[in-house]
Design an enzyme around this catalytic site. Structure first.
Site, PDB file in Angstrom:
ATOM      1  N   LYS A  66       0.807  -1.222   0.000  1.00 49.17           N
ATOM      2  CA  LYS A  66       0.000   0.000   0.000  1.00 49.17           C
ATOM      3  C   LYS A  66       0.843   1.278   0.000  1.00 49.17           C
ATOM      4  CE  LYS A  66      -4.460  -1.652   1.348  1.00 49.17           C
ATOM      5  NZ  LYS A  66      -5.724  -1.458   2.023  1.00 49.17           N
ATOM      6  N   LYS A  93      -4.677 -10.118  -5.332  1.00 50.59           N
ATOM      7  CA  LYS A  93      -5.950 -10.507  -4.712  1.00 50.59           C
ATOM      8  C   LYS A  93      -7.065  -9.552  -5.145  1.00 50.59           C
ATOM      9  CE  LYS A  93      -6.203  -7.910  -0.495  1.00 50.59           C
ATOM     10  NZ  LYS A  93      -7.053  -7.756   0.617  1.00 50.59           N
ATOM     11  N   LYS A 141     -11.199  -4.259  -2.778  1.00 50.04           N
ATOM     12  CA  LYS A 141     -12.243  -3.231  -2.839  1.00 50.04           C
ATOM     13  C   LYS A 141     -11.735  -1.967  -3.478  1.00 50.04           C
ATOM     14  CE  LYS A 141     -13.999  -3.947   1.637  1.00 50.04           C
ATOM     15  NZ  LYS A 141     -12.946  -3.512   2.533  1.00 50.04           N
TER      16      LYS A 141
HETATM   17  P1  ATP Z   1      -8.953  -2.937   0.538  1.00 52.25           P
HETATM   18  O1  ATP Z   1      -8.826  -3.256  -0.925  1.00 52.25           O
HETATM   19  O2  ATP Z   1      -9.628  -1.632   0.797  1.00 52.25           O
HETATM   20  O3  ATP Z   1      -7.662  -3.120   1.281  1.00 52.25           O
HETATM   21  P2  ATP Z   1     -10.054  -5.534   0.933  1.00 52.25           P
HETATM   22  O4  ATP Z   1     -10.861  -5.845  -0.262  1.00 52.25           O
HETATM   23  O5  ATP Z   1      -8.713  -6.170   1.060  1.00 52.25           O
HETATM   24  O6  ATP Z   1      -9.965  -3.983   1.120  1.00 52.25           O
HETATM   25  P3  ATP Z   1     -10.750  -5.792   3.743  1.00 52.25           P
HETATM   26  O7  ATP Z   1     -11.775  -4.935   4.362  1.00 52.25           O
HETATM   27  O8  ATP Z   1      -9.336  -5.400   3.983  1.00 52.25           O
HETATM   28  O9  ATP Z   1     -10.960  -5.925   2.168  1.00 52.25           O
HETATM   29  O10 ATP Z   1     -10.958  -7.308   4.187  1.00 52.25           O
HETATM   30  C1  ATP Z   1     -12.110  -7.837   4.777  1.00 52.25           C
HETATM   31  C2  ATP Z   1     -11.973  -9.337   4.866  1.00 52.25           C
HETATM   32  O11 ATP Z   1     -12.021  -9.926   3.570  1.00 52.25           O
HETATM   33  C3  ATP Z   1     -10.663  -9.834   5.502  1.00 52.25           C
HETATM   34  O12 ATP Z   1     -10.933 -10.958   6.307  1.00 52.25           O
HETATM   35  C4  ATP Z   1      -9.830 -10.252   4.334  1.00 52.25           C
HETATM   36  O13 ATP Z   1      -8.890 -11.255   4.652  1.00 52.25           O
HETATM   37  C5  ATP Z   1     -10.883 -10.780   3.384  1.00 52.25           C
HETATM   38  N1  ATP Z   1     -10.462 -10.666   1.983  1.00 52.25           N
HETATM   39  C6  ATP Z   1     -10.124  -9.505   1.354  1.00 52.25           C
HETATM   40  N2  ATP Z   1      -9.818  -9.753   0.071  1.00 52.25           N
HETATM   41  C7  ATP Z   1      -9.956 -11.097  -0.122  1.00 52.25           C
HETATM   42  C8  ATP Z   1      -9.799 -11.957  -1.231  1.00 52.25           C
HETATM   43  N3  ATP Z   1      -9.436 -11.481  -2.407  1.00 52.25           N
HETATM   44  N4  ATP Z   1     -10.044 -13.292  -1.077  1.00 52.25           N
HETATM   45  C9  ATP Z   1     -10.431 -13.778   0.119  1.00 52.25           C
HETATM   46  N5  ATP Z   1     -10.603 -13.012   1.226  1.00 52.25           N
HETATM   47  C10 ATP Z   1     -10.380 -11.690   1.126  1.00 52.25           C
END
Ligand code: ATP
Ligand code: LTN
Length: 327
Positions: free
Chosen positions: A111, A192, A195
Site C-alpha cells: 500500500k 488478490k 475493494k
Molecule cells: P482494501 O482493498 O480496501 O484493502 P479488501 O478488499 O482487502 O480492502 P478488507 O476490508 O481489507 O478488504 O478485508 C475484509 C476481509 O475480507 C478480511 O478478512 C480479508 O482477509 C478478506 N479478503 C479480502 N480480500 C480477499 C480476497 N481477495 N479473497 C479472500 N478473502 C479476502
C-alpha cells in the site's frame, strides 16, 4: 462460550473475495461462538477518505453483514470508532511493537509502494488490528489468508505482553477456509481481489447488477490453452474462476473440471455468470430492505453498547497490569 472477532474496512462495496474468504465464515460461526463483527472505520482512514463517502460505506458494510446472514440477535455488530477502547489499546500495543516487525508487513509494503511518503497510521495499522482482536479476549479470527501475517503479529504482541507483564491477553487463532480464502483479481490473477483496486471489472461486488457481473466475468483474464483445468501456477486465471465456481456451487473443483471436459472458456464463463447472479440475488434484495430501514442504526448503537461493556473490562485489566492511571 468462546469468542470470535472480525472486521471489514468500509472502503467500498464488499466483493466476492470478502464474502467467500471472511463473511461466509461469520455466518457459520454464529451458532457456536459469541461473535463480534466490526466495521473498522479507523482502519479505513489510514488512506485518504471522503467523509460523506466513508459514512455511506459504514452503513453499506453494516447492511451487507446483515444481508449475508449475520444475525444481530446472536452477534454483536458495531462500528470501531464507537468503542474508544480500540484506539486506547492500539496506542498501548504500539509501545510494545517494534518498527522492524512492522516494516516487514507485506500489506504496508504494497500500500505504500510508489508513494513519496506513507502515513504513520498505515505503518502501524496491524497494531490497531491486534488491539481490535485482543480487546475482546478473542479466541478465533475468521479472515482471508491475506491477513495471516497480521494475525501472527497479533499473537506475537499478546505473547510478548503476557511474558513481560502479568498474563493480560488471550492468544487468538486465525481461521481460514480451504476454498475461498484468497480470491484473485479478475483482470490480474496475480493480485488478490480488492475493494480499492481502480478497475471495477477486477472484482465482483455483492451489489453488482447482473449486466456488470456478466461483463466482468466474460472479460476475466484466462490463457490461450483453451482447456479447463486447475493449475494455479500455469493457469492462474482459469484456476481462480474454477475456485469461485466451486465455492458458489458447493461442488468440488474436480467435479467442475469434469463437467467442462471438452468445453470452451466461453461456456464455462457463461455458467459462472449465472451461478454468481443467482447466489448474489437474495443478498442484494435483503440489502436494499435493510439499508433503508431505521433498524440498522439501532442495531449498531446497541452493538456498540455491548462491545463497550466487554472492552471496558479488558481495558481495566490492561491498565492495572501496565500500571497506567489511578487505581
Ligand atoms: P482494501 O482493498 O480496501 O484493502 P479488501 O478488499 O482487502 O480492502 P478488507 O476490508 O481489507 O478488504 O478485508 C475484509 C476481509 O475480507 C478480511 O478478512 C480479508 O482477509 C478478506 N479478503 C479480502 N480480500 C480477499 C480476497 N481477495 N479473497 C479472500 N478473502 C479476502
Ligand atoms: N486488516 C483487515 C481488517 C481488520 C480486521 C481486524 C480483520 C481490521 N481489524 C480485526 C480481523 C480482525 C483487513 O485489511 N482485511
Amino acid at each position: 462460550m468462546k469468542r470470535v472477532f472480525s472486521g471489514v474496512q468500509p472502503t467500498g462495496n464488499i466483493h466476492l473475495g470478502n464474502y467467500l474468504g471472511a463473511l461466509k465464515q461469520f455466518v457459520e460461526l454464529q451458532e457456536d461462538y459469541q461473535c463480534l463483527y466490526c466495521i473498522v472505520d479507523m482502519h479505513a482512514i489510514t488512506v485518504p477518505q471522503d467523509p460523506k463517502e466513508l459514512r455511506k460505506h459504514i452503513l453499506d458494510v453494516a447492511a451487507l453483514y446483515l444481508a449475508v446472514g449475520v444475525d444481530p440477535e446472536k452477534s454483536i455488530v458495531f462500528v470501531q470508532s464507537d468503542v474508544p477502547g480500540h484506539a486506547e489499546l492500539g496506542w498501548i500495543l504500539t509501545c510494545s511493537s517494534y518498527t522492524g516487525e512492522l516494516s516487514r508487513m507485506t500489506q504496508f509494503k504494497s500500500k505504500s509502494k510508489n508513494k513519496e511518503s506513507a502515513p504513520t497510521g498505515l505503518f502501524s495499522y496491524p497494531v490497531l488490528m491486534a488491539a481490535d482482536i485482543l480487546l475482546y479476549d478473542t479466541d478465533v479470527v475468521p479472515v482471508g489468508t491475506d491477513q495471516k501475517q497480521h494475525i501472527e503479529l497479533c499473537r506475537d504482541l499478546a505473547i510478548r505482553v503476557n511474558n513481560t507483564k502479568k498474563k493480560t491477553f488471550v492468544v487468538p487463532e486465525g481461521r481460514y477456509l480451504k476454498a475461498g480464502a484468497r480470491i484473485m483479481s479478475l483482470d490480474d490473477p496475480s493480485k488478490k481481489m480488492s475493494k480499492s483496486a481502480e478497475n471495477i471489472h477486477s472484482r465482483i461486488s455483492l451489489l453488482d447488477e447482473p449486466s456488470k457481473i456478466k461483463k466482468s466475468i466474460m472479460k476475466a483474464t484466462t490463457d490461450s490453452e483453451g482447456v479447463i483445468r486447475f493449475d494455479v501456477d500455469e493457469k492462474p486465471g482459469i484456476s481462480n474462476l474454477l475456485n469461485m465456481y466451486s465455492v458458489l456451487s458447493n461442488k468440488t473443483i474436480d467435479d467442475v473440471v469434469g463437467m467442462y471436459e471438452g468445453k470452451g472458456y466461453g461456456d464455462f464463463k457463461k455458467d459462472l455468470v449465472e451461478i454468481t447472479v443467482e447466489a448474489l440475488k437474495p443478498i442484494k434484495e435483503r440489502f436494499d430492505d435493510i439499508r433503508e430501514s431505521e433498524e440498522l442504526i439501532k442495531i449498531l448503537k446497541s452493538g456498540a453498547e455491548r462491545a463497550n461493556a466487554i472492552s471496558e473490562k479488558t481495558m481495566a485489566r490492561v491498565k492495572e497490569n501496565f500500571g497506567l492511571g489511578l487505581k
